[in-house]
Write an enzyme that holds these catalytic residues in place. Structure first.
Site, PDB file in Angstrom:
ATOM      1  N   HIS A 162       0.829  -1.211   0.000  1.00  0.00           N
ATOM      2  CA  HIS A 162       0.000   0.000   0.000  1.00  0.00           C
ATOM      3  C   HIS A 162       0.865   1.263   0.000  1.00  0.00           C
ATOM      4  O   HIS A 162       0.666   2.168  -0.825  1.00  0.00           O
ATOM      5  CB  HIS A 162      -0.912  -0.021   1.228  1.00  0.00           C
ATOM      6  N   GLU A 163       1.821   1.323   0.905  1.00  0.00           N
ATOM      7  CA  GLU A 163       2.637   2.530   1.033  1.00  0.00           C
ATOM      8  C   GLU A 163       3.518   2.756  -0.188  1.00  0.00           C
ATOM      9  O   GLU A 163       3.738   3.894  -0.614  1.00  0.00           O
ATOM     10  CB  GLU A 163       3.477   2.471   2.308  1.00  0.00           C
ATOM     11  N   HIS A 166       1.849   4.724  -2.779  1.00  0.00           N
ATOM     12  CA  HIS A 166       2.002   6.171  -2.644  1.00  0.00           C
ATOM     13  C   HIS A 166       3.326   6.632  -3.247  1.00  0.00           C
ATOM     14  O   HIS A 166       3.383   7.635  -3.965  1.00  0.00           O
ATOM     15  CB  HIS A 166       1.942   6.585  -1.172  1.00  0.00           C
TER      16      HIS A 166
END
Length: 251
Positions: A162-163, A166
């Site tokens: 997920h990170e 980003h």
């Protein structure tokens, strides 16, 4: 569907076009495990290896490959928390590579009671800026979210997946917490006004019933449990490629 003139290409030309289209984004990645002295034995090499495997598997369908260039282990009680200037000191000492190198810091006591945080790509200026101008770039992750960690529901390595989304330029699928506006700037992720807790299964979660589609709870950029995640959308893949080309390629 567009109508127009179809132009034939020789076999060599076609092969070249296919090759260019299929060329993957290759990201050098350095993994840094930072623990307190009392937790030094809790985070293992196997956990780091399994995390790298989970990251690689998750991004394979997005045509993103990861090339691990380093795995480091550091015992430092202050860095393992990473509050304020300690995070800067940690990154200054451990960061590897250039702006296009992904550095992930797995910290045993990450400050703020969060699972992780990561920087978005941005314009770092012309030429070849000094590393000090982008020292904060990268991801800080609670180490026990790695496979084999002790955070129930979030210990399959998906926090890092997920990170890193980003870091590649993606926003949350619920960006803006609204059913109107630009949301995550990706057209094929349905509008979503609330983040997801767990993995709703009996009834579809639909925080924007007036918009088409239900909440994309299985998308890596929601807040679902690790086991709920399944992938990115084609639109997200295109955005990652565009952001990579605009901000990180050659930097």
């Amino acid at each position: 569907m567009h109508q127009g003139v179809f132009k034939a290409h020789s076999g060599t030309q076609i092969a070249g076009i296919v090759s260019r289209a299929a060329a993957p984004i290759v990201v050098d990645v350095a993994l840094h495990v930072v623990t307190t002295a009392t937790k030094a034995a809790d985070i293992t090499q196997k956990m780091a290896d399994d995390q790298f495997a989970a990251l690689s598997k998750a991004y394979a369908a997005s045509n993103v490959q990861f090339n691990r260039i380093a795995t480091t282990f550091t015992v430092n009680d202050a860095w393992a928390v990473g509050a304020g200037s300690d995070a800067t000191a940690m990154k200054t000492a451990l960061r590897n590579g250039t702006y296009r190198t992904l550095n992930v810091y797995f910290m045993s006591d990450l400050t703020g009671s969060i699972l992780g945080t990561c920087s978005l790509p941005s314009d770092i200026g012309p030429g070849t800026p000094a590393p000090s101008t982008y020292i904060g770039d990268g991801c800080m992750i609670q180490a026990n979210t790695m496979p084999g960690g002790n955070i129930y529901g979030f210990n399959q390595g998906m926090t890092t997946v997920h990170e890193v989304g980003h870091w590649m330029g993606l926003l949350h699928t619920f960006e803006g917490y609204s059913c109107t506006g630009n949301g995550d700037f990706v057209s094929d992720t349905p509008m979503q006004s609330t983040s997801t807790d767990g993995c709703p299964s009996k009834l579809a979660k639909d925080s924007c019933p007036q918009s088409s589609g239900v909440d994309p709870i299985h998308n890596y950029m929601d807040y679902s449990d690790d086991a709920c995640y399944t992938g990115f959308t084609p639109g997200q893949n295109k955005r990652m490629a565009k952001m990579w080309a605009a901000y990180r390629t050659g930097r």
